[in-house]
Design an enzyme around this catalytic site. Structure first.
Site, PDB file in Angstrom:
ATOM      1  N   LYS A   1       0.820  -1.219   0.000  1.00 20.37           N
ATOM      2  CA  LYS A   1       0.000   0.000   0.000  1.00 20.37           C
ATOM      3  C   LYS A   1       0.855   1.271   0.000  1.00 20.37           C
ATOM      4  O   LYS A   1       2.065   1.217   0.277  1.00 20.37           O
ATOM      5  CB  LYS A   1      -0.931  -0.031   1.217  1.00 20.37           C
ATOM      6  CG  LYS A   1      -1.961  -1.165   1.177  1.00 20.37           C
ATOM      7  CD  LYS A   1      -2.952  -1.011   2.326  1.00 20.37           C
ATOM      8  CE  LYS A   1      -3.962  -2.142   2.338  1.00 20.37           C
ATOM      9  NZ  LYS A   1      -4.972  -1.967   3.392  1.00 20.37           N
TER      10      LYS A   1
ATOM     11  N   ARG B   1       2.593  -6.505   9.053  1.00 21.86           N
ATOM     12  CA  ARG B   1       1.842  -5.374   9.615  1.00 21.86           C
ATOM     13  C   ARG B   1       2.366  -4.969  10.988  1.00 21.86           C
ATOM     14  O   ARG B   1       2.323  -3.794  11.341  1.00 21.86           O
ATOM     15  CB  ARG B   1       0.354  -5.707   9.642  1.00 21.86           C
ATOM     16  CG  ARG B   1      -0.268  -5.635   8.247  1.00 21.86           C
ATOM     17  CD  ARG B   1      -1.631  -6.260   8.237  1.00 21.86           C
ATOM     18  NE  ARG B   1      -2.355  -6.021   6.993  1.00 21.86           N
ATOM     19  CZ  ARG B   1      -3.382  -6.770   6.602  1.00 21.86           C
ATOM     20  NH1 ARG B   1      -3.783  -7.791   7.341  1.00 21.86           N
ATOM     21  NH2 ARG B   1      -4.000  -6.500   5.470  1.00 21.86           N
TER      22      ARG B   1
ATOM     23  N   THR C   1      -5.283  -7.477  10.514  1.00 25.74           N
ATOM     24  CA  THR C   1      -5.578  -6.226   9.793  1.00 25.74           C
ATOM     25  C   THR C   1      -5.088  -5.007  10.574  1.00 25.74           C
ATOM     26  O   THR C   1      -4.517  -4.078   9.999  1.00 25.74           O
ATOM     27  CB  THR C   1      -7.104  -6.109   9.563  1.00 25.74           C
ATOM     28  OG1 THR C   1      -7.536  -7.285   8.883  1.00 25.74           O
ATOM     29  CG2 THR C   1      -7.450  -4.887   8.741  1.00 25.74           C
TER      30      THR C   1
ATOM     31  N   GLU D   1      -9.594 -10.508  -7.685  1.00 30.43           N
ATOM     32  CA  GLU D   1      -8.613  -9.441  -7.477  1.00 30.43           C
ATOM     33  C   GLU D   1      -7.450  -9.550  -8.469  1.00 30.43           C
ATOM     34  O   GLU D   1      -6.933  -8.530  -8.938  1.00 30.43           O
ATOM     35  CB  GLU D   1      -8.117  -9.479  -6.021  1.00 30.43           C
ATOM     36  CG  GLU D   1      -9.241  -9.125  -5.049  1.00 30.43           C
ATOM     37  CD  GLU D   1      -8.811  -9.074  -3.585  1.00 30.43           C
ATOM     38  OE1 GLU D   1      -7.622  -9.316  -3.290  1.00 30.43           O
ATOM     39  OE2 GLU D   1      -9.669  -8.779  -2.741  1.00 30.43           O
TER      40      GLU D   1
ATOM     41  N   PHE E   1     -15.797   3.020   6.834  1.00 29.11           N
ATOM     42  CA  PHE E   1     -14.453   3.438   6.433  1.00 29.11           C
ATOM     43  C   PHE E   1     -14.212   3.363   4.926  1.00 29.11           C
ATOM     44  O   PHE E   1     -13.104   3.627   4.455  1.00 29.11           O
ATOM     45  CB  PHE E   1     -13.391   2.611   7.184  1.00 29.11           C
ATOM     46  CG  PHE E   1     -13.533   1.108   7.024  1.00 29.11           C
ATOM     47  CD1 PHE E   1     -13.029   0.445   5.918  1.00 29.11           C
ATOM     48  CD2 PHE E   1     -14.185   0.356   8.003  1.00 29.11           C
ATOM     49  CE1 PHE E   1     -13.153  -0.936   5.776  1.00 29.11           C
ATOM     50  CE2 PHE E   1     -14.311  -1.030   7.870  1.00 29.11           C
ATOM     51  CZ  PHE E   1     -13.793  -1.671   6.754  1.00 29.11           C
TER      52      PHE E   1
ATOM     53  N   ARG F   1      -1.387 -14.566   4.095  1.00 28.24           N
ATOM     54  CA  ARG F   1      -2.143 -13.931   5.188  1.00 28.24           C
ATOM     55  C   ARG F   1      -1.437 -14.087   6.535  1.00 28.24           C
ATOM     56  O   ARG F   1      -1.448 -13.176   7.356  1.00 28.24           O
ATOM     57  CB  ARG F   1      -3.570 -14.480   5.237  1.00 28.24           C
ATOM     58  CG  ARG F   1      -4.374 -14.035   4.018  1.00 28.24           C
ATOM     59  CD  ARG F   1      -5.800 -14.494   4.071  1.00 28.24           C
ATOM     60  NE  ARG F   1      -6.571 -13.840   5.109  1.00 28.24           N
ATOM     61  CZ  ARG F   1      -7.027 -12.588   5.047  1.00 28.24           C
ATOM     62  NH1 ARG F   1      -6.734 -11.822   4.003  1.00 28.24           N
ATOM     63  NH2 ARG F   1      -7.746 -12.086   6.033  1.00 28.24           N
TER      64      ARG F   1
ATOM     65  N   HIS G   1      -2.095  -5.533   1.645  1.00 36.08           N
ATOM     66  CA  HIS G   1      -3.403  -6.197   1.483  1.00 36.08           C
ATOM     67  C   HIS G   1      -3.144  -7.576   0.909  1.00 36.08           C
ATOM     68  O   HIS G   1      -2.211  -7.753   0.124  1.00 36.08           O
ATOM     69  CB  HIS G   1      -4.292  -5.398   0.514  1.00 36.08           C
ATOM     70  CG  HIS G   1      -5.487  -6.181   0.028  1.00 36.08           C
ATOM     71  ND1 HIS G   1      -6.660  -6.251   0.727  1.00 36.08           N
ATOM     72  CD2 HIS G   1      -5.655  -6.966  -1.073  1.00 36.08           C
ATOM     73  CE1 HIS G   1      -7.506  -7.036   0.089  1.00 36.08           C
ATOM     74  NE2 HIS G   1      -6.924  -7.479  -1.016  1.00 36.08           N
TER      75      HIS G   1
ATOM     76  N   TYR H   1     -12.428  -2.245  -3.905  1.00 33.98           N
ATOM     77  CA  TYR H   1     -12.872  -2.474  -2.522  1.00 33.98           C
ATOM     78  C   TYR H   1     -14.404  -2.499  -2.403  1.00 33.98           C
ATOM     79  O   TYR H   1     -14.928  -2.317  -1.304  1.00 33.98           O
ATOM     80  CB  TYR H   1     -12.298  -1.394  -1.605  1.00 33.98           C
ATOM     81  CG  TYR H   1     -10.915  -1.677  -1.043  1.00 33.98           C
ATOM     82  CD1 TYR H   1     -10.595  -2.906  -0.461  1.00 33.98           C
ATOM     83  CD2 TYR H   1      -9.935  -0.690  -1.050  1.00 33.98           C
ATOM     84  CE1 TYR H   1      -9.339  -3.147   0.086  1.00 33.98           C
ATOM     85  CE2 TYR H   1      -8.677  -0.926  -0.495  1.00 33.98           C
ATOM     86  CZ  TYR H   1      -8.388  -2.158   0.069  1.00 33.98           C
ATOM     87  OH  TYR H   1      -7.161  -2.391   0.625  1.00 33.98           O
TER      88      TYR H   1
ATOM     89  N   ASN I   1      -1.964   0.101   6.893  1.00 37.60           N
ATOM     90  CA  ASN I   1      -1.465  -1.179   7.408  1.00 37.60           C
ATOM     91  C   ASN I   1      -0.538  -1.892   6.423  1.00 37.60           C
ATOM     92  O   ASN I   1      -0.348  -3.097   6.482  1.00 37.60           O
ATOM     93  CB  ASN I   1      -2.625  -2.070   7.870  1.00 37.60           C
ATOM     94  CG  ASN I   1      -3.559  -2.463   6.748  1.00 37.60           C
ATOM     95  OD1 ASN I   1      -3.438  -1.964   5.632  1.00 37.60           O
ATOM     96  ND2 ASN I   1      -4.493  -3.355   7.028  1.00 37.60           N
TER      97      ASN I   1
HETATM   98  P1  CMP Z   1      -7.317  -4.650   3.714  1.00 35.67           P
HETATM   99  O1  CMP Z   1      -6.836  -6.009   3.992  1.00 35.67           O
HETATM  100  O2  CMP Z   1      -6.717  -3.938   2.561  1.00 35.67           O
HETATM  101  O3  CMP Z   1      -8.915  -4.706   3.516  1.00 35.67           O
HETATM  102  C1  CMP Z   1      -9.726  -3.590   3.742  1.00 35.67           C
HETATM  103  C2  CMP Z   1      -9.032  -2.490   4.494  1.00 35.67           C
HETATM  104  O4  CMP Z   1      -9.870  -1.592   5.181  1.00 35.67           O
HETATM  105  C3  CMP Z   1      -8.180  -3.096   5.589  1.00 35.67           C
HETATM  106  O5  CMP Z   1      -7.076  -3.761   5.029  1.00 35.67           O
HETATM  107  C4  CMP Z   1      -7.853  -1.865   6.427  1.00 35.67           C
HETATM  108  O6  CMP Z   1      -6.686  -1.199   5.983  1.00 35.67           O
HETATM  109  C5  CMP Z   1      -9.050  -0.943   6.168  1.00 35.67           C
HETATM  110  N1  CMP Z   1      -9.841  -0.669   7.352  1.00 35.67           N
HETATM  111  C6  CMP Z   1     -10.050   0.543   7.907  1.00 35.67           C
HETATM  112  N2  CMP Z   1     -10.840   0.462   8.992  1.00 35.67           N
HETATM  113  C7  CMP Z   1     -11.131  -0.846   9.161  1.00 35.67           C
HETATM  114  C8  CMP Z   1     -11.894  -1.582  10.126  1.00 35.67           C
HETATM  115  N3  CMP Z   1     -12.515  -0.972  11.144  1.00 35.67           N
HETATM  116  N4  CMP Z   1     -11.957  -2.916   9.990  1.00 35.67           N
HETATM  117  C9  CMP Z   1     -11.334  -3.558   8.956  1.00 35.67           C
HETATM  118  N5  CMP Z   1     -10.604  -2.911   8.004  1.00 35.67           N
HETATM  119  C10 CMP Z   1     -10.493  -1.576   8.108  1.00 35.67           C
END
Ligand code: CMP
Length: 132
Positions: free
Chosen positions: A11, A101, A90, A125, A59, A84, A114, A51, A111
């Site tokens: 990211k 992370r 996350t 994806e 969010f 993962r 992804h 997304y 973070n």
């Molecule tokens: P990612 O794995 O890219 O998938 C969706 C993204 O939403 C996640 O990583 C986070 O960076 C972002 N995000 C922001 N707020 C939240 C939340 N409350 N719960 C989960 N993902 C979140």
């Protein structure tokens, strides 16, 4: 070794801090193959499409603005679960020691990486970023 493929993204926060090679090396040292990789800068509309699964979340708007805020590196790797595990939870605050992370994530938004969460989403994806 699994034949399944996953889509992984470095990211904007991590690209900006020159962490692409460090993150790729974590995957490689842990026996993941990087099958394809490219650096791109997507629009907010493209991020919103990518997304889409999160469109009902509070969010969502910030997430799409963020993913399109700077260059990203999209990669195809050869295992979903291993990817993962190496990424960690996350929220970097909840991620295990030595996960990407935990090492590099700044916040739940920034973070650093992804990774696809299922075989079905991985297919979608990969198609999204590597359709040509
Ligand atoms: P990612 O794995 O890219 O998938 C969706 C993204 O939403 C996640 O990583 C986070 O960076 C972002 N995000 C922001 N707020 C939240 C939340 N409350 N719960 C989960 N993902 C979140």
């Amino acid at each position: 070794m699994s034949n399944e493929q996953t889509l992984s993204i470095v990211k904007p926060d991590a690209v900006e801090r020159n962490l692409v090679e460090d993150i790729k090396n974590i995957f490689i040292k842990n026996s993941l193959n990087i099958i394809d990789s490219k650096k791109i800068h997507i629009t907010k509309d493209e991020a919103s499409e990518f997304y889409k699964v999160h469109q009902s979340k509070p969010f969502y708007n910030d997430l799409c603005a963020y993913l399109s805020s700077g260059p990203i590196v999209v990669m195809i790797e050869n295992a979903i679960l291993a990817n993962r595990k190496l990424m960690g939870a996350t929220n970097p605050k909840e991620a295990e020691e030595n996960t990407i992370r935990k090492l590099y994530g700044i916040s739940i938004d920034k973070n650093s990486v992804h990774g696809s969460d299922s075989l079905e989403n991985a297919k979608k994806e990969i198609e999204f970023f590597f359709k040509n």
